[in-house]
Design a protein around this motif. Structure first.
Motif: not given
Length: 69
Positions: A39-41, A63, A65
């Motif tokens: 989803e993110n780092q 994902e 962004v």
């Protein structure tokens, strides 16, 4: 998966620790694709766990962004 070898399966999970632990016992791991969600780092470590999973195909679901400056 074992009963339908003509199909190709893609299995996506967020549980990288568990997949890494049980990967050798999973049916179809040599003919299926196994993937991780990132989803993110903060969750990038999952990609490293995925490298340790024996699979015909490995993939990431990432994902993106959009940020405005």
């Amino acid at each position: 998966m074992l009963e339908t070898p003509r199909h190709t399966y893609q299995v996506l999970t967020k549980r990288s620790h568990r997949l890494r632990r049980v990967a050798d016992q999973l049916p179809g791991r040599r003919t299926s694709g196994w993937g991780m969600s990132v989803e993110n780092q903060r969750y990038a470590f999952r990609a490293g766990h995925l490298r340790e999973v024996p699979a015909a195909v490995r993939f990431l679901s990432v994902e993106a962004v959009a940020r405005t400056c």
